[in-house]
Design a protein around this motif. Structure first.
Motif, PDB file in Angstrom:
ATOM      1  N   CYS A  44       0.856  -1.193   0.000  1.00 31.96           N
ATOM      2  CA  CYS A  44       0.000   0.000   0.000  1.00 31.96           C
ATOM      3  C   CYS A  44       0.893   1.244   0.000  1.00 31.96           C
ATOM      4  CB  CYS A  44      -0.890  -0.016   1.242  1.00 31.96           C
ATOM      5  SG  CYS A  44      -1.928   1.440   1.394  1.00 31.96           S
ATOM      6  N   HIS A  46       0.420   4.065   1.139  1.00 37.31           N
ATOM      7  CA  HIS A  46       0.305   4.905   2.330  1.00 37.31           C
ATOM      8  C   HIS A  46       1.421   4.629   3.342  1.00 37.31           C
ATOM      9  CE1 HIS A  46      -1.925   5.913   6.284  1.00 37.31           C
ATOM     10  NE2 HIS A  46      -1.279   6.978   5.859  1.00 37.31           N
ATOM     11  N   ARG A  47       1.402   3.414   3.930  1.00 37.00           N
ATOM     12  CA  ARG A  47       2.403   3.069   4.933  1.00 37.00           C
ATOM     13  C   ARG A  47       3.009   1.690   4.678  1.00 37.00           C
ATOM     14  NH1 ARG A  47       3.651   7.595   5.785  1.00 37.00           N
ATOM     15  NH2 ARG A  47       3.054   8.881   7.559  1.00 37.00           N
ATOM     16  N   CYS A  63      -7.137  -1.566   1.926  1.00 37.43           N
ATOM     17  CA  CYS A  63      -5.980  -1.944   2.752  1.00 37.43           C
ATOM     18  C   CYS A  63      -6.457  -2.169   4.181  1.00 37.43           C
ATOM     19  CB  CYS A  63      -4.945  -0.820   2.694  1.00 37.43           C
ATOM     20  SG  CYS A  63      -3.531  -1.080   3.781  1.00 37.43           S
ATOM     21  N   TYR A  65      -4.841  -1.747   6.933  1.00 35.86           N
ATOM     22  CA  TYR A  65      -4.263  -0.888   7.986  1.00 35.86           C
ATOM     23  C   TYR A  65      -5.137   0.351   8.257  1.00 35.86           C
ATOM     24  CZ  TYR A  65      -0.249   0.942  10.742  1.00 35.86           C
ATOM     25  OH  TYR A  65       0.592   1.398  11.730  1.00 35.86           O
ATOM     26  N   HIS A  66      -5.391   1.142   7.219  1.00 38.94           N
ATOM     27  CA  HIS A  66      -6.216   2.345   7.422  1.00 38.94           C
ATOM     28  C   HIS A  66      -7.412   2.389   6.494  1.00 38.94           C
ATOM     29  CE1 HIS A  66      -1.997   3.336   8.508  1.00 38.94           C
ATOM     30  NE2 HIS A  66      -2.578   3.814   9.589  1.00 38.94           N
ATOM     31  N   TRP A  68      -7.737   2.439   3.225  1.00 35.20           N
ATOM     32  CA  TRP A  68      -7.743   3.148   1.938  1.00 35.20           C
ATOM     33  C   TRP A  68      -8.265   2.202   0.859  1.00 35.20           C
ATOM     34  CZ3 TRP A  68      -3.006   6.897   1.063  1.00 35.20           C
ATOM     35  CH2 TRP A  68      -2.887   7.740   2.177  1.00 35.20           C
TER      36      TRP A  68
HETATM   37  S1  FES Z   1      -0.989   1.464   4.926  1.00 25.11           S
HETATM   38 FE1  FES Z   1      -2.616   1.016   3.608  1.00 25.11          FE
HETATM   39  S2  FES Z   1      -4.136   2.377   4.215  1.00 25.11           S
HETATM   40 FE2  FES Z   1      -2.484   2.919   5.469  1.00 25.11          FE
END
Ligand code: FES
Ligand code: FE2
Lengths: 200, 278
Positions: A44, A46-47, A63, A65-66, A68
């Motif tokens: 991802c 993002h992170r 995803c 994790y957050h 998205w």
């Molecule tokens: S790491 Fe995927 S949404 Fe934050």
């Protein structure tokens, strides 16, 4: 680059995402609820979380994790922490050329105009990891490519070989619909034992 | 030897957990620790004695010469708090990734579903973040988030207010609305021992107002949360924390993490950091 078999469609039903790989490239393979397959970089933007741990929601991959959400082109459509924001076009996941043929999901890491491999009406029997490189496995059969290797001996099998990390590979075996599936399966296990040099 | 990395205090054990001497790793190097006549000691690989501090229920040491005392948490001394040693969890990720995850609230609805967050309550409002130059710490304040089960002591969903503090590169302190005592803060910390740059031991510690839950209930609650975080932390690519912008994409909700990365860069803390895009 040539096509590589990365998964069997029976392992990726609609609404499911799984991890796969071609050599050192980690892939997230997923199927939309309406049955379209996609092969993306398993990371991802993002992170850096693995997208193969995510979930399919509507026609998007989210995803874990957050949350998205990425639409079928790989662009980020929705960021739950900022529901009113339209994410910029720059947020997207690298995508790869992906197609389904004969119950196998095929991926090319680069654009390709090669036709999908001819399977002669064969369908998948099973997949088996083998501790040998795809190139060495092809050489064992005197083949120059590992996309598909036709084997005609006591069985009639087509092997689609997927190169994995650390000099290993995944062998997807296909056989004719009328073939005896359990003998193909045994033949494949014996092949692995021979290749890995362990007694079957 | 890198002073910017070595001259910090690091947690290496829970004091009540030290019985026989044992070995562990600190910054990739072997150390030995133990307790004799009630006093803890730490030796480096050559057998030389390292400085120690016993605080917050944990033993701290440093392979260098710390130029300041280990940080304090004055609020934790208030009477009526229960001090909870949660134990430890080993995680295959950079110690910096573990701290950054602790500073993040946007993951609550997805990773701690129905406990610390739940859809559709996913929005993260703007909050304040700054590097407090006088103490050289990162602070985030006025962080608010809706939580279905904010703590073991919470009766139902509430909007929780958080303050985050990063007083050392591998430590964070969270001050959080206390369900049974409005106006007071619960304190939850994350002390991270860098075993190597891609492997860490996380020692959470808490100072809570909670007269009803048993110690083991409070410990299990926090352990469940960390197990959920571990499933994330061991699956981020790369394992190290990218400090240079470009490799990952922050949004406004990530202001704390952006400040944390900037601060690490400023103080030259590069252990567990990824400096060039891989
Ligand atoms: S790491 Fe995927 S949404 Fe934050
Ligand atoms: Fe978390």
């Amino acid at each position: 680059m040539d096509w590589v078999a990365v998964a069997l469609t029976e392992d990726v039903p609609p609404g499911v995402v799984i991890p796969s790989r071609i050599e050192d490239t980690d892939l997230a393979i997923w199927c939309t609820p309406s049955g379209r397959y996609h092969a993306w970089s398993d990371r991802c933007p993002h992170r850096g979380m693995r997208l193969s741990h995510g979930f399919v929601r509507g026609e998007t991959l989210a995803c874990i994790y957050h949350g998205w959400q990425y639409n079928e082109t790989g662009s980020c459509d929705y960021i739950p922490a900022h529901p009113k924001l339209t994410p910029p076009d720059t947020i997207c996941v690298p995508t790869y050329t992906c197609a389904e043929e004969g119950g196998v999901i095929w991926v090319s890491l680069t654009d390709t105009d090669r036709p999908l491999p001819a399977l002669g009406g064969r369908t998948p029997v099973r997949s088996l990891p083998v501790n040998m490189s795809a190139a060495d496995l092809a050489a064992h059969f005197g083949a120059t490519t590992f996309t598909t290797i036709a084997v005609v001996s006591d069985v009639d099998v087509l092997l689609a070989v997927q190169p994995c990390t650390g000099g290993t590979c995944m062998v997807h075996a296909l056989a004719a619909a009328e073939a005896d599936r359990s003998s193909v399966s045994h033949w494949l296990e014996n092949l692995r034992a021979t290749l890995e040099g362990v007694p079957a | 030897m890198n002073a910017a990395i070595d001259n910090h205090w690091y947690p290496v054990a829970m004091i009540t957990g030290i019985d026989a001497p044992r070995e562990t790793l600190l910054l990739g190097k072997k150390i030995t620790l133990g307790r004799e006549d009630g006093t803890c000691w730490v030796l480096d690989a050559s057998g030389a004695e390292l400085p120690t501090v016993e605080r917050f229920g944990h033993l701290w040491t440093s392979p260098g010469q710390p130029n300041r005392d280990l940080f304090t948490i004055p609020e934790a001394d208030n009477p009526g708090r229960r001090l909870v040693d949660v134990g430890s969890v080993k995680v295959k990720c950079s110690p910096l990734r573990a701290v950054e995850n602790f500073l993040d609230i946007a993951h609550f609805p997805f990773v701690h579903t129905d406990i610390l967050g739940a859809e559709p309550h996913t929005e993260v409002d703007r909050y304040d973040v700054k590097i407090r130059e006088e103490v050289d710490e990162v602070w985030a304040t006025k962080v608010k988030f809706y939580q279905p089960q904010a703590a073991k002591s919470a009766a139902g969903g509430i909007t929780t207010e958080y303050m985050y503090r990063v007083p050392a590169p591998t430590c964070s302190v969270l001050y959080k609305t206390c369900p049974p005592r409005p106006g007071e803060w619960d304190i939850i910390t994350l002390f991270v021992q860098p075993l190597t740059d891609e492997w860490c031991e996380v020692w959470p510690w808490m100072a809570l107002y909670d007269d009803d839950s048993t110690m083991s209930e409070m410990v299990s609650f926090q352990q469940l949360i960390f197990m959920q975080d571990r499933s994330i932390l061991e699956n981020q690519i790369p394992r190290k924390l990218p400090l240079d912008p470009g490799m990952e994409v922050p949004t406004q909700a990530d202001m704390t993490s952006v400040a944390y990365r900037r601060w690490l860069k400023k103080i030259g803390y590069t252990y567990g950091a990824q400096l060039v895009a891989a």
